[in-house]
Structure formats: structure tokens, C-alpha cells
Design a protein around this motif. Structure first.
Motif, PDB file in Angstrom:
ATOM      1  N   ILE B  83       0.850  -1.190   0.000  1.00 48.68           N
ATOM      2  CA  ILE B  83       0.000   0.000   0.000  1.00 48.68           C
ATOM      3  C   ILE B  83       0.884   1.237   0.000  1.00 48.68           C
ATOM      4  CG2 ILE B  83      -2.207  -0.818   0.918  1.00 48.68           C
ATOM      5  CD1 ILE B  83      -1.363  -0.138   3.677  1.00 48.68           C
ATOM      6  N   ASN B  84       0.446   2.226  -0.749  1.00 56.47           N
ATOM      7  CA  ASN B  84       1.179   3.483  -0.899  1.00 56.47           C
ATOM      8  C   ASN B  84       0.215   4.606  -0.558  1.00 56.47           C
ATOM      9  OD1 ASN B  84       2.885   5.540  -1.588  1.00 56.47           O
ATOM     10  ND2 ASN B  84       3.099   4.950  -3.734  1.00 56.47           N
ATOM     11  N   VAL B  85       0.526   5.364   0.476  1.00 53.01           N
ATOM     12  CA  VAL B  85      -0.421   6.348   0.993  1.00 53.01           C
ATOM     13  C   VAL B  85       0.195   7.738   0.970  1.00 53.01           C
ATOM     14  CG1 VAL B  85      -1.883   6.991   2.953  1.00 53.01           C
ATOM     15  CG2 VAL B  85      -1.420   4.578   2.498  1.00 53.01           C
ATOM     16  N   ASP B  86      -0.529   8.692   0.410  1.00 52.63           N
ATOM     17  CA  ASP B  86      -0.160  10.109   0.490  1.00 52.63           C
ATOM     18  C   ASP B  86      -0.992  10.746   1.600  1.00 52.63           C
ATOM     19  OD1 ASP B  86       1.492   9.840  -1.744  1.00 52.63           O
ATOM     20  OD2 ASP B  86      -0.139  10.339  -3.120  1.00 52.63           O
ATOM     21  N   PHE B  87      -0.312  11.423   2.523  1.00 52.61           N
ATOM     22  CA  PHE B  87      -0.980  12.076   3.652  1.00 52.61           C
ATOM     23  C   PHE B  87      -1.202  13.538   3.279  1.00 52.61           C
ATOM     24  CE2 PHE B  87      -0.197   8.891   7.128  1.00 52.61           C
ATOM     25  CZ  PHE B  87       0.556   7.987   6.406  1.00 52.61           C
ATOM     26  N   LEU B  88      -2.442  13.900   3.034  1.00 54.80           N
ATOM     27  CA  LEU B  88      -2.721  15.232   2.481  1.00 54.80           C
ATOM     28  C   LEU B  88      -3.146  16.243   3.528  1.00 54.80           C
ATOM     29  CD1 LEU B  88      -4.639  13.908  -0.625  1.00 54.80           C
ATOM     30  CD2 LEU B  88      -2.316  14.721  -0.564  1.00 54.80           C
ATOM     31  N   ALA B  89      -3.836  15.799   4.560  1.00 53.40           N
ATOM     32  CA  ALA B  89      -4.314  16.735   5.592  1.00 53.40           C
ATOM     33  C   ALA B  89      -4.506  15.971   6.891  1.00 53.40           C
ATOM     34  CB  ALA B  89      -5.622  17.393   5.166  1.00 53.40           C
ATOM     35  N   PRO B  90      -4.360  16.645   8.030  1.00 51.26           N
ATOM     36  CA  PRO B  90      -4.570  15.965   9.308  1.00 51.26           C
ATOM     37  C   PRO B  90      -6.053  15.849   9.656  1.00 51.26           C
ATOM     38  CG  PRO B  90      -3.919  18.238   9.692  1.00 51.26           C
ATOM     39  CD  PRO B  90      -3.933  18.043   8.204  1.00 51.26           C
ATOM     40  N   ALA B  91      -6.350  14.947  10.598  1.00 58.49           N
ATOM     41  CA  ALA B  91      -7.687  14.872  11.193  1.00 58.49           C
ATOM     42  C   ALA B  91      -7.481  14.899  12.699  1.00 58.49           C
ATOM     43  CB  ALA B  91      -8.399  13.589  10.765  1.00 58.49           C
ATOM     44  N   VAL B  92      -8.479  15.366  13.424  1.00 62.13           N
ATOM     45  CA  VAL B  92      -8.365  15.448  14.888  1.00 62.13           C
ATOM     46  C   VAL B  92      -9.506  14.674  15.534  1.00 62.13           C
ATOM     47  CG1 VAL B  92      -7.174  17.680  14.827  1.00 62.13           C
ATOM     48  CG2 VAL B  92      -9.677  17.608  14.994  1.00 62.13           C
ATOM     49  N   ALA B  93      -9.381  14.447  16.855  1.00 55.59           N
ATOM     50  CA  ALA B  93     -10.425  13.731  17.598  1.00 55.59           C
ATOM     51  C   ALA B  93     -11.759  14.435  17.377  1.00 55.59           C
ATOM     52  CB  ALA B  93     -10.072  13.682  19.077  1.00 55.59           C
ATOM     53  N   GLY B  94     -12.782  13.640  17.128  1.00 53.04           N
ATOM     54  CA  GLY B  94     -14.108  14.170  16.832  1.00 53.04           C
ATOM     55  C   GLY B  94     -14.436  14.157  15.352  1.00 53.04           C
ATOM     56  N   ASP B  95     -13.397  14.160  14.508  1.00 53.43           N
ATOM     57  CA  ASP B  95     -13.644  14.103  13.065  1.00 53.43           C
ATOM     58  C   ASP B  95     -14.195  12.733  12.676  1.00 53.43           C
ATOM     59  OD1 ASP B  95     -12.898  16.664  12.303  1.00 53.43           O
ATOM     60  OD2 ASP B  95     -10.809  16.112  11.904  1.00 53.43           O
ATOM     61  N   TRP B  96     -15.040  12.728  11.676  1.00 54.46           N
ATOM     62  CA  TRP B  96     -15.483  11.481  11.040  1.00 54.46           C
ATOM     63  C   TRP B  96     -14.677  11.322   9.751  1.00 54.46           C
ATOM     64  CZ3 TRP B  96     -18.204   7.185  11.799  1.00 54.46           C
ATOM     65  CH2 TRP B  96     -18.604   6.446  10.685  1.00 54.46           C
ATOM     66  N   VAL B  97     -14.036  10.188   9.563  1.00 55.48           N
ATOM     67  CA  VAL B  97     -13.293   9.961   8.318  1.00 55.48           C
ATOM     68  C   VAL B  97     -13.869   8.723   7.639  1.00 55.48           C
ATOM     69  CG1 VAL B  97     -11.190  11.038   9.217  1.00 55.48           C
ATOM     70  CG2 VAL B  97     -11.434   8.576   9.359  1.00 55.48           C
ATOM     71  N   GLN B  98     -13.929   8.767   6.319  1.00 53.74           N
ATOM     72  CA  GLN B  98     -14.479   7.644   5.567  1.00 53.74           C
ATOM     73  C   GLN B  98     -13.801   7.544   4.211  1.00 53.74           C
ATOM     74  OE1 GLN B  98     -18.661   9.025   5.285  1.00 53.74           O
ATOM     75  NE2 GLN B  98     -18.319   9.108   3.055  1.00 53.74           N
ATOM     76  N   GLY B  99     -13.878   6.352   3.623  1.00 51.98           N
ATOM     77  CA  GLY B  99     -13.187   6.135   2.359  1.00 51.98           C
ATOM     78  C   GLY B  99     -14.060   5.448   1.338  1.00 51.98           C
ATOM     79  N   ARG B 100     -13.549   5.435   0.122  1.00 52.24           N
ATOM     80  CA  ARG B 100     -14.220   4.769  -0.995  1.00 52.24           C
ATOM     81  C   ARG B 100     -13.140   4.238  -1.929  1.00 52.24           C
ATOM     82  NH1 ARG B 100     -19.343   6.642  -4.526  1.00 52.24           N
ATOM     83  NH2 ARG B 100     -18.640   5.977  -6.560  1.00 52.24           N
ATOM     84  N   THR B 101     -13.353   3.044  -2.407  1.00 53.48           N
ATOM     85  CA  THR B 101     -12.323   2.319  -3.161  1.00 53.48           C
ATOM     86  C   THR B 101     -12.757   2.064  -4.593  1.00 53.48           C
ATOM     87  OG1 THR B 101     -11.571   1.176  -1.167  1.00 53.48           O
ATOM     88  CG2 THR B 101     -11.023   0.140  -3.265  1.00 53.48           C
ATOM     89  N   GLU B 102     -11.834   2.270  -5.524  1.00 57.29           N
ATOM     90  CA  GLU B 102     -12.033   1.844  -6.911  1.00 57.29           C
ATOM     91  C   GLU B 102     -11.190   0.589  -7.145  1.00 57.29           C
ATOM     92  OE1 GLU B 102     -13.947   3.076  -9.330  1.00 57.29           O
ATOM     93  OE2 GLU B 102     -14.601   4.893  -8.274  1.00 57.29           O
ATOM     94  N   VAL B 103     -11.807  -0.458  -7.655  1.00 55.09           N
ATOM     95  CA  VAL B 103     -11.048  -1.628  -8.089  1.00 55.09           C
ATOM     96  C   VAL B 103     -10.641  -1.367  -9.536  1.00 55.09           C
ATOM     97  CG1 VAL B 103     -11.079  -4.113  -8.467  1.00 55.09           C
ATOM     98  CG2 VAL B 103     -12.326  -3.125  -6.523  1.00 55.09           C
ATOM     99  N   LEU B 104      -9.342  -1.202  -9.761  1.00 61.52           N
ATOM    100  CA  LEU B 104      -8.857  -0.794 -11.078  1.00 61.52           C
ATOM    101  C   LEU B 104      -8.702  -1.981 -12.014  1.00 61.52           C
ATOM    102  CD1 LEU B 104      -6.068   1.640  -9.852  1.00 61.52           C
ATOM    103  CD2 LEU B 104      -8.411   2.223 -10.461  1.00 61.52           C
ATOM    104  N   LYS B 105      -8.261  -3.109 -11.442  1.00 59.28           N
ATOM    105  CA  LYS B 105      -8.011  -4.296 -12.280  1.00 59.28           C
ATOM    106  C   LYS B 105      -8.057  -5.521 -11.393  1.00 59.28           C
ATOM    107  CE  LYS B 105      -5.255  -7.053 -15.076  1.00 59.28           C
ATOM    108  NZ  LYS B 105      -5.665  -7.586 -16.373  1.00 59.28           N
ATOM    109  N   ARG B 106      -8.831  -6.494 -11.821  1.00 58.69           N
ATOM    110  CA  ARG B 106      -8.833  -7.773 -11.140  1.00 58.69           C
ATOM    111  C   ARG B 106      -8.225  -8.792 -12.078  1.00 58.69           C
ATOM    112  NH1 ARG B 106     -13.880 -11.318  -8.719  1.00 58.69           N
ATOM    113  NH2 ARG B 106     -12.594 -13.032  -7.997  1.00 58.69           N
ATOM    114  N   GLY B 107      -7.001  -9.214 -11.766  1.00 56.40           N
ATOM    115  CA  GLY B 107      -6.370 -10.261 -12.551  1.00 56.40           C
ATOM    116  C   GLY B 107      -6.682 -11.617 -11.947  1.00 56.40           C
ATOM    117  N   GLY B 108      -5.986 -12.642 -12.413  1.00 55.54           N
ATOM    118  CA  GLY B 108      -6.231 -13.988 -11.909  1.00 55.54           C
ATOM    119  C   GLY B 108      -5.889 -14.114 -10.433  1.00 55.54           C
ATOM    120  N   SER B 109      -4.792 -13.492 -10.026  1.00 58.27           N
ATOM    121  CA  SER B 109      -4.405 -13.609  -8.619  1.00 58.27           C
ATOM    122  C   SER B 109      -4.011 -12.268  -8.011  1.00 58.27           C
ATOM    123  CB  SER B 109      -3.228 -14.588  -8.491  1.00 58.27           C
ATOM    124  OG  SER B 109      -2.106 -14.086  -9.188  1.00 58.27           O
ATOM    125  N   THR B 110      -4.088 -11.200  -8.780  1.00 58.28           N
ATOM    126  CA  THR B 110      -3.674  -9.893  -8.266  1.00 58.28           C
ATOM    127  C   THR B 110      -4.780  -8.872  -8.522  1.00 58.28           C
ATOM    128  OG1 THR B 110      -1.425 -10.486  -8.926  1.00 58.28           O
ATOM    129  CG2 THR B 110      -1.790  -8.208  -8.292  1.00 58.28           C
TER     130      THR B 110
END
Lengths: 152, 150
Positions: B83-110
Motif C-alpha cells: 500500500i502506498n499512501v499520500d498524507f494530504l491533511a490531518p484529522a483530529v479527535a471528533g472528526d469522522w473519516v471515511q473512504g471509498r475504493t475503486e477496483v482498477l483491475k482484477r487479474g487472476g491472482s492480483t
């Protein structure tokens, strides 16, 4: 694993980090500075596991995130937190309960405001996680990143 | 434990002791995507009082990984290769954080993925790319995806 076993660490390692945040929750994490290099480590316990009963990637990433930041700060002899800009982790091998995981950092290049580093997590000398990181070096005037509390 | 979560989110059943300890995480469906979220608490923070990079890595790992289970409709345990993560902005206690994923390619095993993690006001706090290895069918660790997200 008993607390005694979690605290069974190689010589010179002491509990690392502030205990009222994440390291209090997922720790104890231990640290040692030898020959100007910082090494962090922990012993894998039940609370660190994923569904296949090996150490969760999030825990290894947590250790290496601090290994790159603190490791680079110690290597550059700076009393600051280096906030992470980018962290890339390759998960090389699973880690089992009871195993001692230990990190090391190699600073590849430091500019006045940035550090580029590599880090490795090892179990019995074998690499289990390879990382590279980019951190920002905060300005001396930015009090948010002062290391006000001792880490070890 | 705080249950103060945005409308539509339910506790995610993520059977990992590590997540039981630092969760709970919550999920909801958005157009077939799994949205995984967490309320930042003081116990998730670093000495500077912001969301610890390690906790953010954990959120990213779970966001990517759980989305594969949900969006590929599989109960297989799908180990993270990188996994390769860019940290763009901080979050503090009380913040709600959520994510969404795009599956770019599903190969046979990768599988190649990317995701974005945002705060409640839409601020982008992390961008991540992940590579995962699909185990063979018949994996003894497989779970029923309908048990994970219901």
C-alpha cells in the motif's frame, strides 16, 4: 500472551511514545537508540492479529510510520516530529504471535525541509516489511511539531 | 465506544482482533461501493493530537481490503501485498473519516485498487493505492461475505 511476555524485549529497549494516544492502545511499543540510530520494536500479541491469526498489516504499518519519522529525526539529530507525506509499505512475509518485530531506518536524502528514507521491519533478521517514506521537516518556528514529551 | 455516526452507517463485522481493539469501524453502501468510516477518538492520535499515521494506514488497509470483499462479493481473506499512501491533511479527535475504493483491475491472482479518505466536510486527507493477492478458491480462511456486511 501475558504482559510479562509482551515486555520480554531485547536489551536496552524501553517503552516508547506517549501512552494516551495510539501507542497506549496498540502498544507497548519499545525503542532503543544505538550508535545514533533509532530502532522501534514490539512483540506480536493476540490484539495485533488479523483473521488468519497473523499480525495485521495496520499494526506493522503503525510501527513503520514511526520508524521512518522518529528514525529519521534521530539520524538527523533533530528534536522534532517529522509529519509523514507519503508512506509505501510492501508486506513481504507474515508475522506470527510471539515474534519480536524490529525496525531500522536509512535516510537516503535530507533537504532543509524534506527527508526521503527507507525502512525495514525484521523478524529474526529476516525482512517482513519494506517501506519508503517521505517526511516534511517542520520549520523551527512551528511549535506543533516540537518534541515536548520524552519518547523513551 | 461512540455510536455517533452519520446516517446509514452500521457497525462493520471485521473479524480481526486488531480492529476489535481500535475500532469499531462502520459501513454503508453507496451505489455498490463500500464506504467504511471511523470516528477519530483521542486514543487514535499521536503526540501532536492528530490522527496517527499508523491509524490512518489501518483505515486505508481496511477500506481497500473490505471493499474487495464487498465489491467483488467474496469472503476470501485477501492479503495486502503493498500500500502506498499520500498524507494530504490531518484529522483530529471528533472528526469522522471515511473512504471509498475503486477496483482498477482484477487479474487472476492480483487486484489493483485505489482509494480516497475524506473528512466529514469533504476534505481529502489521504490518497492510497493498494495491491492485493487473491487466494485460490477453497481458501480455508474464507468467510461468507453476506455475514460480513448485513
Amino acid at each position: 500472551m501475558t504482559p510479562e511476555q509482551e515486555h520480554d524485549v531485547p536489551e536496552g529497549f524501553k517503552v516508547f511514545g506517549v501512552q494516551d494516544g495510539l501507542f497506549g492502545l496498540v502498544g507497548p511499543v519499545f525503542g532503543r537508540i544505538t550508535d545514533g540510530e533509532a530502532h522501534l520494536g514490539f512483540r506480536v500479541a493476540e490484539k495485533h492479529l488479523n483473521p488468519t491469526r497473523t499480525c495485521h498489516g495496520g499494526m506493522l504499518a503503525t510501527l513503520v510510520d514511526v520508524q521512518i519519522g522518529f528514525g529519521s529525526a534521530v539520524a538527523l539529530k533533530q528534536q522534532k516530529f517529522f509529519p509523514t507525506i507519503n508512506l509505501n509499505c510492501d508486506f513481504l512475509a507474515p508475522v506470527l504471535t510471539g515474534q519480536w518485530v524490529e525496525g531500522r531506518t536509512e535516510v537516503v536524502r535530507a533537504t532543509p525541509r524534506m527527508v526521503f528514507c527507507n525502512a525495514m521491519l525484521l523478524v529474526e533478521g529476516n525482512p517482513v516489511l519494506r517501506a519508503n517514506g517521505i517526511m516534511k521537516i517542520p520549520s523551527d518556528r512551528d511549535s506543533r511539531f516540537e518534541m515536548t514529551r520524552p519518547q523513551t | 465506544m461512540t455510536e455517533d455516526v452519520p446516517a446509514g452507517f452500521r457497525p462493520a463485522r471485521l473479524p480481526a482482533p486488531f480492529i476489535e481493539g481500535n475500532g469499531p469501524m462502520f459501513w454503508r453502501d453507496e451505489d455498490g461501493y463500500l464506504i467504511l468510516g471511523i470516528r477519530v477518538e483521542p486514543r487514535h492520535t499521536n503526540a501532536g493530537g492528530t490522527l496517527h499515521g499508523g491509524m490512518l494506514m489501518t483505515v486505508v488497509d481496511m477500506q481497500l481490503n473490505s471493499s474487495l470483499n464487498y465489491q467483488l462479493d467474496t469472503g476470501l481473506f485477501i492479503p495486502t501485498v503493498s500500500i502506498n499512501v499520500d498524507f494530504l491533511a490531518p484529522a483530529v479527535a471528533g472528526d469522522w473519516v471515511q473512504g471509498r475504493t475503486e477496483v482498477l483491475k482484477r487479474g487472476g491472482s492480483t487486484v489493483f485498487t485505489d482509494c480516497r479518505i475524506i473528512k466529514q466536510d469533504g476534505t481529502l486527507i489521504a490518497r492510497a493505492a493498494g495491491i492485493f493477492k487473491l487466494p485460490r478458491n477453497g481458501d480455508p480462511n474464507a468467510l461468507d461475505p453476506k455475514e460480513l456486511f448485513k
